[in-house]
Design a protein around this motif. Structure first.
Motif, short mmCIF file in Angstrom:
data_model
loop_
_atom_site.label_atom_id
_atom_site.label_comp_id
_atom_site.label_asym_id
_atom_site.label_seq_id
_atom_site.Cartn_x
_atom_site.Cartn_y
_atom_site.Cartn_z
N SER A 23 0.81 -1.21 0.00
CA SER A 23 0.00 0.00 0.00
C SER A 23 0.84 1.25 0.00
N THR A 36 -6.29 -5.60 -0.72
CA THR A 36 -5.66 -5.32 -2.02
C THR A 36 -6.36 -6.11 -3.10
N CYS A 44 -4.25 -2.41 -6.42
CA CYS A 44 -4.95 -1.32 -5.74
C CYS A 44 -5.15 -1.72 -4.28
N THR A 45 -4.81 -0.81 -3.39
CA THR A 45 -4.91 -1.10 -1.96
C THR A 45 -5.75 -0.04 -1.26
N ASP A 72 -13.51 0.54 -13.87
CA ASP A 72 -12.37 0.06 -14.64
C ASP A 72 -12.83 -0.56 -15.96
N LYS A 181 -7.71 6.64 -13.72
CA LYS A 181 -7.33 6.09 -12.42
C LYS A 181 -7.65 7.05 -11.29
N LEU A 185 -10.21 6.32 -8.23
CA LEU A 185 -9.84 6.44 -6.82
C LEU A 185 -10.84 7.33 -6.07
N LEU A 202 -6.28 5.30 -0.08
CA LEU A 202 -6.41 4.46 -1.28
C LEU A 202 -5.18 4.67 -2.14
N THR A 204 -3.21 3.32 -5.86
CA THR A 204 -3.13 2.53 -7.08
C THR A 204 -2.00 3.08 -7.93
#
Length: 336
Positions: A23, A36, A44-45, A72, A181, A185, A202, A204
């Protein structure tokens, strides 16, 4: 691809924090729930303080991931069911509200930066082969091929009217990967809040978004790595709605004739932008951060810093020689 954001190990050790490897965040041990998931071609975490209880917190995180996964698919250029794919291959107008909203933001960034950010550069990206060809087999395209690819680009050829996206030129293709992205998020953060979460981080790829604090009195802390060594550029404490996105020349590149050719292309020349090593944009709006880090990278250090100072943005720029410059004296202090 953007460089992963991590925290400073020395700070973690001093505070007795545990390091969450994937992360990129240090959080008080035993009080954070972390999950994750792979999406958007990266890990992505999400980290959330365990204030709601393990079951409720875990359910909130999964709800956020589900929303992010849904988006996505919408923005994919390879998914035949996505609005973007149908736009590129069937010339079908885009009416999906999420995709249209992101396209609108992208066009705003293009206008604000004089075209340094362009969602129609896919022909150039394909020509250079940064995402389809191994570095060992990549080569610099001929000027003729670059000129031909440039003729198929141009953000002004994208038309957005009444929530409907169309193209003025049938050869124009859309790729929202340079901004989607960040938007995703942000939507993940909204889903967490809707589930009752008061604080989260968050991450990514090369972008972090946070709200609230890691623990009472302890901000989320995010660090920026030096793109050429194991050192760090800055430590950023976030204790409110805030995020950072980084674009750099070091993830996807090849070398030819002693010159590094990277994936961040100047939409006006068709060649990799030359004056910058990395740009980090610190702002509460994740979609703008995602697009602006690329745009400012293309503009170069001097113009990027002037742009940021004029608009009150926190920006950290590393030029091609490795010199670190900031738009404000202390960009690690986020604005309320």
């Amino acid at each position: 691809m953007k460089k992963t954001l991590v925290l400073l190990a020395a700070l973690a050790a001093a505070l007795g924090w545990a390091y969450a490897l994937r992360s990129g965040a240090f959080t008080p041990k035993g009080k954070i729930i972390k999950r994750t998931r792979f999406m958007m071609n990266t890990l992505c975490t999400i980290q959330v303080p365990n204030d709601l209880g393990a079951r409720a917190t875990g359910a909130a995180i999964e709800r956020a991931f589900d929303r992010m996964a849904e988006l996505d698919k919408k923005f994919s250029v390879t998914n035949p069911e996505s609005a973007v794919y149908k736009f590129n291959h069937d010339r079908a107008p885009i009416t999906d509200p999420d995709v249209a909203a992101v396209a609108g933001t992208a066009l705003e960034v293009s206008r604000a930066t004089g075209g340094a950010f362009d969602i129609t550069v896919q022909p150039l990206v394909d020509l250079w082969g940064f995402y389809t060809t191994s570095a060992s087999s990549q080569a610099v395209p001929s000027p003729e091929k670059i000129k031909a690819a440039l003729a198929k680009t141009g953000w002004r050829r994208i038309i957005l009217k009444d929530g409907r996206v169309t193209a003025a030129d049938p050869e124009v293709r859309l790729d929202l990967g340079g901004i989607a992205k960040g938007y995703i998020l942000g939507e993940g953060a909204k889903a967490l809040k809707a589930a009752g979460v008061k604080s989260a981080l968050l991450l990514t790829g090369g972008q972090v978004q946070s709200f609230g604090t890691a623990a009472p009195g302890l901000p989320w802390k995010v660090g920026l790595r030096n793109p050429r060594n194991d050192g760090y550029v800055a430590s950023l404490p976030f204790d409110s709605e805030m995020g950072v996105a980084t674009a750099g020349d070091y993830e996807r590149y090849f070398e030819a004739g002693g010159v590094r050719y990277h994936h961040i292309l100047d939409p006006k020349t068709g060649y990799p932008a030359r004056k910058t090593m990395s740009v980090s944009v610190i702002t509460p709006d994740p979609a703008w951060a995602d697009a602006l880090d690329t745009a400012l990278f293309v503009l170069g250090p001097e113009r990027a810093l002037a742009f940021a100072r004029e608009r009150g943005l926190d920006v950290i720029v590393i030029d091609a020689a490795g010199k670190i410059q900031t738009s404000r004296e202390n960009p690690a202090r986020n604005k309320k």
